[in-house]
Scaffold this motif. Structure first.
Motif, PDB file in Angstrom:
ATOM      1  N   VAL A 127       0.521  -0.984  -0.100  1.00 34.12           N
ATOM      2  CA  VAL A 127       0.001   0.190  -0.465  1.00 34.12           C
ATOM      3  C   VAL A 127       0.749   1.400   0.311  1.00 34.12           C
ATOM      4  N   ALA A 128       0.923   2.260  -0.568  1.00 39.77           N
ATOM      5  CA  ALA A 128       1.088   3.616  -0.433  1.00 39.77           C
ATOM      6  C   ALA A 128       0.539   4.726  -0.073  1.00 39.77           C
ATOM      7  N   ILE A 129       1.781   4.761   0.710  1.00 41.97           N
ATOM      8  CA  ILE A 129       1.160   5.820   2.175  1.00 41.97           C
ATOM      9  C   ILE A 129       2.087   7.345   1.796  1.00 41.97           C
ATOM     10  N   GLY A 130       1.123   8.117   2.211  1.00 45.87           N
ATOM     11  CA  GLY A 130       1.755   9.492   3.292  1.00 45.87           C
ATOM     12  C   GLY A 130       1.675  10.285   2.456  1.00 45.87           C
ATOM     13  N   GLY A 131       1.081  11.764   2.768  1.00 42.21           N
ATOM     14  CA  GLY A 131       0.903  12.978   1.775  1.00 42.21           C
ATOM     15  C   GLY A 131       0.067  12.678   0.469  1.00 42.21           C
ATOM     16  N   ILE A 132      -0.432  11.634   0.141  1.00 43.27           N
ATOM     17  CA  ILE A 132      -1.216  11.266  -0.606  1.00 43.27           C
ATOM     18  C   ILE A 132      -2.664  12.186  -0.642  1.00 43.27           C
ATOM     19  N   LYS A 133      -2.783  13.231  -1.576  1.00 42.67           N
ATOM     20  CA  LYS A 133      -3.838  12.906  -2.257  1.00 42.67           C
ATOM     21  C   LYS A 133      -4.718  13.695  -3.192  1.00 42.67           C
ATOM     22  N   GLU A 134      -6.128  13.526  -3.336  1.00 43.06           N
ATOM     23  CA  GLU A 134      -6.761  13.748  -4.874  1.00 43.06           C
ATOM     24  C   GLU A 134      -6.060  14.571  -5.560  1.00 43.06           C
ATOM     25  N   HIS A 135      -5.195  15.219  -5.275  1.00 43.16           N
ATOM     26  CA  HIS A 135      -4.324  15.862  -6.433  1.00 43.16           C
ATOM     27  C   HIS A 135      -3.296  15.520  -7.171  1.00 43.16           C
ATOM     28  N   ASN A 136      -2.834  14.670  -6.166  1.00 48.72           N
ATOM     29  CA  ASN A 136      -1.251  14.087  -6.432  1.00 48.72           C
ATOM     30  C   ASN A 136      -1.617  12.165  -6.723  1.00 48.72           C
ATOM     31  N   LEU A 137      -2.830  12.343  -6.640  1.00 48.19           N
ATOM     32  CA  LEU A 137      -2.831  10.691  -6.452  1.00 48.19           C
ATOM     33  C   LEU A 137      -2.743   9.619  -7.759  1.00 48.19           C
ATOM     34  N   ASP A 138      -2.894  10.624  -9.221  1.00 47.61           N
ATOM     35  CA  ASP A 138      -2.030   9.893  -9.967  1.00 47.61           C
ATOM     36  C   ASP A 138      -1.195   9.591 -10.202  1.00 47.61           C
ATOM     37  N   ARG A 139      -0.926  10.889  -9.781  1.00 44.27           N
ATOM     38  CA  ARG A 139       1.494   9.965  -9.870  1.00 44.27           C
ATOM     39  C   ARG A 139       1.826   8.970  -8.950  1.00 44.27           C
ATOM     40  N   VAL A 140       0.555   8.459  -7.972  1.00 47.36           N
ATOM     41  CA  VAL A 140       0.892   7.542  -7.514  1.00 47.36           C
ATOM     42  C   VAL A 140       0.047   6.684  -8.478  1.00 47.36           C
ATOM     43  N   LEU A 141      -0.410   6.516  -9.371  1.00 48.32           N
ATOM     44  CA  LEU A 141      -1.392   5.465  -9.804  1.00 48.32           C
ATOM     45  C   LEU A 141      -0.602   4.797 -11.158  1.00 48.32           C
ATOM     46  N   GLU A 142       0.349   6.267 -11.678  1.00 50.16           N
ATOM     47  CA  GLU A 142       0.933   6.317 -12.800  1.00 50.16           C
ATOM     48  C   GLU A 142       1.841   5.221 -12.972  1.00 50.16           C
ATOM     49  N   ARG A 143       2.619   5.094 -11.440  1.00 47.36           N
ATOM     50  CA  ARG A 143       3.640   4.695 -11.752  1.00 47.36           C
ATOM     51  C   ARG A 143       3.523   2.797 -10.928  1.00 47.36           C
ATOM     52  N   GLY A 144       2.150   2.351 -10.973  1.00 45.14           N
ATOM     53  CA  GLY A 144       2.438   0.861 -10.509  1.00 45.14           C
ATOM     54  C   GLY A 144       1.534   0.755  -9.585  1.00 45.14           C
ATOM     55  N   ALA A 145       1.368   1.658  -8.500  1.00 44.83           N
ATOM     56  CA  ALA A 145       0.574   1.235  -7.222  1.00 44.83           C
ATOM     57  C   ALA A 145      -0.472   0.977  -7.300  1.00 44.83           C
ATOM     58  N   ARG A 146      -1.137  -0.234  -6.680  1.00 46.04           N
ATOM     59  CA  ARG A 146      -3.095  -0.783  -6.287  1.00 46.04           C
ATOM     60  C   ARG A 146      -3.704  -0.719  -5.738  1.00 46.04           C
TER      61      ARG A 146
END
Length: 215
Positions: free
Chosen positions: A170-189
Motif C-alpha cells: 500500500v502506498a501511503i503518506g501525503g497522498i491527496k486527490e491532486h497527486n493520486l495520479d502520480r502514485v497510480l501512474e507508477r504502478g500502485a494498486r
C-alpha cells in the motif's frame, strides 16, 4: 491432505485508516461507517496512546469489528496484536520500531495478515524474509498525520517496490486527490489517503471518487 489457507487476500483500491484528530469532530465509528458506505474494502484502526486508554481502544475496536464483519471489509489493527486477537481482527500492521513480524506471527497465527511499514529497499527486502504479508511504502510525500513520521521517501522508492517486490503493498503518506495520479501512474494498486478521507465533508462520496480513480 494439505490444509487450505484461509488467510484474507490483500485487496486493491483505497486502504482506509482512522484518524480521529483529523475527522472534524466525528467519531471513528461514524467515519468507519461512511468509508464502508463509500465502498472501501480494507480498513485499519490507528490510534496512538496516550490519547485513549487500552480499554477505550478495545471497546472501539470491538464495535468496528462488528461493523466491518457485517460489511465484509477487512479489519487491520495498527500496533496492537493483543487487541487484534481480542476482537478477532483480520490482521495487524506494525512499524519498523514495533514488535518484529516473526514475534507478531507467533501471537496471531498463520491465518491473519501482517503488514509492515517500510521506507527503503533494504527494509522491503527484509520484510519478505521476515514473513510479512504486505508492506506499507512511504511516506511518499510529506505528511503530518503521524507525530513520529520519517522524511518522505519519494516516488523513486515506490518505483523500486513496483519493479522488485514480491509482496503486495500500500502506498501511503501525503497522498491527496491532486497527486493520486502520480502514485497510480507508477504502478500502485492499493493506496492510502488519510486526512483527505477522514476530513472530507462527505466521506462516502470521497471514497467512491477515489475508488473510481484507482479502478
Amino acid at each position: 491432505m494439505e490444509k487450505k489457507s484461509t488467510k484474507p487476500i490483500f485487496p486493491t483500491g483505497i486502504y482506509g485508516i482512522t484518524a480521529e484528530k483529523f475527522s472534524g469532530g466525528r467519531s471513528n465509528l461514524e467515519v468507519v461507517r461512511a468509508m464502508i458506505a463509500g465502498g472501501i474494502s480494507i480498513l485499519q484502526y490507528r490510534e496512538k496512546r496516550p490519547r485513549k486508554s487500552f480499554a477505550a481502544m478495545l471497546e472501539e475496536c470491538r464495535a468496528i469489528r462488528d461493523i466491518t464483519r457485517e460489511a465484509g471489509v477487512l479489519f487491520i489493527i495498527n500496533d496492537y496484536p493483543d487487541i487484534a486477537l481480542l476482537v478477532d481482527a483480520d490482521g495487524v500492521h506494525v512499524g519498523q520500531d514495533d514488535f518484529p513480524v516473526n514475534e507478531v506471527r507467533r501471537l496471531i497465527g498463520d491465518e491473519k495478515l501482517i503488514g509492515l511499514s517500510t521506507h527503503s529497499p533494504e527494509q522491503a527486502d527484509a520484510a519478505v524474509q521476515a514473513g510479512a504479508d504486505y508492506i506499507g511504502v512511504g511516506p511518499i510525500f510529506s505528511t503530518q498525520t503521524k507525530d513520529d513520521v520519517c522524511a518522505p521517501v519519494g516516488l523513486g522508492y515506490l518505483e523500486h517496490v513496483v519493479r522488485t517486490s514480491s509482496l503486495p503493498f500500500v502506498a501511503i503518506g501525503g497522498i491527496k486527490e491532486h497527486n493520486l495520479d502520480r502514485v497510480l501512474e507508477r504502478g500502485a494498486r492499493t493506496v492510502c489517503l488519510v486526512t483527505e478521507i477522514v476530513g472530507a465533508p462527505d466521506i462516502a462520496a470521497t471514497v467512491r471518487r477515489l475508488q473510481a480513480a484507482c479502478a
